[in-house]
Design an enzyme around this catalytic site. Structure first.
Site, PDB file in Angstrom:
ATOM      1  N   HIS A 293       7.042   4.387  -3.242  1.00 39.57           N
ATOM      2  CA  HIS A 293       7.074   3.367  -4.315  1.00 39.57           C
ATOM      3  C   HIS A 293       8.438   3.631  -4.834  1.00 39.57           C
ATOM      4  O   HIS A 293       9.115   4.648  -4.578  1.00 39.57           O
ATOM      5  CB  HIS A 293       5.914   3.668  -5.535  1.00 39.57           C
ATOM      6  CG  HIS A 293       5.908   4.819  -6.105  1.00 39.57           C
ATOM      7  ND1 HIS A 293       6.808   5.206  -7.012  1.00 39.57           N
ATOM      8  CD2 HIS A 293       5.198   6.016  -6.157  1.00 39.57           C
ATOM      9  CE1 HIS A 293       6.687   6.318  -7.533  1.00 39.57           C
ATOM     10  NE2 HIS A 293       5.926   7.072  -7.093  1.00 39.57           N
ATOM     11  N   CYS A 311       3.728  11.524  -4.246  1.00 40.09           N
ATOM     12  CA  CYS A 311       4.512  10.427  -3.682  1.00 40.09           C
ATOM     13  C   CYS A 311       5.813  10.477  -3.210  1.00 40.09           C
ATOM     14  O   CYS A 311       6.453  11.329  -3.228  1.00 40.09           O
ATOM     15  CB  CYS A 311       4.424   9.366  -4.681  1.00 40.09           C
ATOM     16  SG  CYS A 311       2.388   8.894  -5.715  1.00 40.09           S
TER      17      CYS A 311
END
Length: 364
Positions: A293, A311
């Site tokens: 992301h 992440c």
């Protein structure tokens, strides 16, 4: 002489088959009729040597099968037999899904790592019987195997990724199948999909880069910052801050996705916690919340240092590109990290060795 496939007069499976055959003669008429007067469709083979029901029988229903034929010397013979289909004490319905609990969409195009899942809404005691009713057809043909994750969920995959252009049909033919004591399939389910171009992203924690290959050709090189590593104390025990190594697939896309450390047991007021915030151009690759992301606040670390909670952070340009170019089922391989490895329940189907995978088939 007329013969039928019926060997019992009660507890007959409505899935059949219900057949009539004649030796040294030809069938002239066959009817299969319920006690309420409704006929079940059937088809006579060329030459009249056999007949088979093509319509669907109902559960807990009485039927009468009547047939008229002529033998070799032209003499008419006939037979009639009544039977009742089984009355289940419970039903189970299969749902066609993909990893992560998402619906498997008929007519969709997926990536080369897509893993079909059959979810039953009741625990299955006779997994072998259930698995025999689950048919996966591929063109061109590729061998694969089912893996029972628990009593209600079974995953299917080949040994290696699908070839681009492969046509896949998943057919859960469970109607009339006994899969436990008094438990029968409620209805069949079927879905077909196509495999798109091969896309594999390799996230290397040594180089801190994600390289994206399309049909084995490098098309994008994206600096990233992955999980900083180590463990912190959460509400229910230790929480890993690693990006787990192994093979993932793209599960979903969200723009934005609301992320909060509280969602995985790390209080927002912890030194490592964070309150709910919107994260943009987020491509989900694990069931427990690993994404590629956008996070421009860590651009300074991307390509150099790991600072995330797990992440894979990207700059805006790269996050937008991957969000728009990745497809559900595309492969993401995370390599050269330390800490734990991705497990099957986290979307790690392709990290399970093939020999291990096969052992979890009820038919192995």
């Amino acid at each position: 002489m007329i013969s039928t496939s019926l060997t019992a007069t009660s507890d007959v499976s409505p899935a059949g088959p219900v057949q009539v055959k004649v030796a040294d003669g030809a069938l002239k008429s066959v009817t299969l009729r319920s006690a309420k007067g409704a006929d079940v469709a059937g088809a006579v083979a060329k030459g009249g040597a056999s007949w088979q029901a093509t319509g669907k029988l109902k559960y807990d229903t009485k039927y009468t099968l009547s047939a008229v034929a002529t033998n070799a010397d032209g003499k008419k013979v006939q037979t009639s037999k009544s039977f009742r289909t089984v009355k289940p004490s419970n039903f189970t319905l299969p749902y066609l899904q993909r990893t992560g609990g998402y619906a498997l969409k008929n007519g969709a195009t997926y990536g080369v790592g897509i893993v079909p899942v059959v979810h039953f809404d009741e625990p299955i005691a006779d997994k072998a019987a259930a698995e025999k009713s689950l048919v996966v057809t591929t063109s061109p043909h590729v061998d694969g195997s089912w893996y029972w994750v628990d009593d209600q969920n079974v995953h299917w995959r080949p040994e290696n990724y699908y070839a681009s252009g492969t046509k896949v049909t998943v057919d859960a033919k469970v109607y009339g199948v006994r899969v436990g004591k008094g438990l029968y399939g409620q209805a069949d389910r079927k879905a077909s999909f196509t495999i798109g171009d091969k896309r594999v992203a390799i996230a290397d924690d040594k180089t801190h880069h994600v390289k994206v290959y399309e049909n084995d050709k490098l098309v994008r090189d994206m600096p990233t910052s992955m999980g900083q590593g180590g463990y912190v104390k959460g509400k229910n025990g230790s929480i890993s801050l690693w990006t787990m190594s192994g093979t993932y697939t793209v599960l979903d896309h969200g723009n934005p996705v609301t992320m909060s450390s509280d969602s995985y047991g790390l209080p927002a007021d912890s030194p490592y916690g964070y309150a709910a915030e919107s994260v943009y151009y987020a491509t989900k690759i694990s069931t427990d919340g690993i994404y590629l992301h956008e996070l421009d606040t860590t651009v300074w670390a991307q390509g150099h240092q790991d600072v995330s909670h797990g992440c894979l952070n990207l700059n805006r340009k790269n996050a937008v590109w991957y969000y728009n170019h990745s497809r559900i089922g595309d492969v993401v391989q995370v390599v050269h990290t330390t800490g734990p490895k991705i497990e099957l329940w986290q979307n790690g189907d392709w990290s399970v060795p093939w020999s291990t995978w096969q052992k979890h088939s009820a038919l192995h």
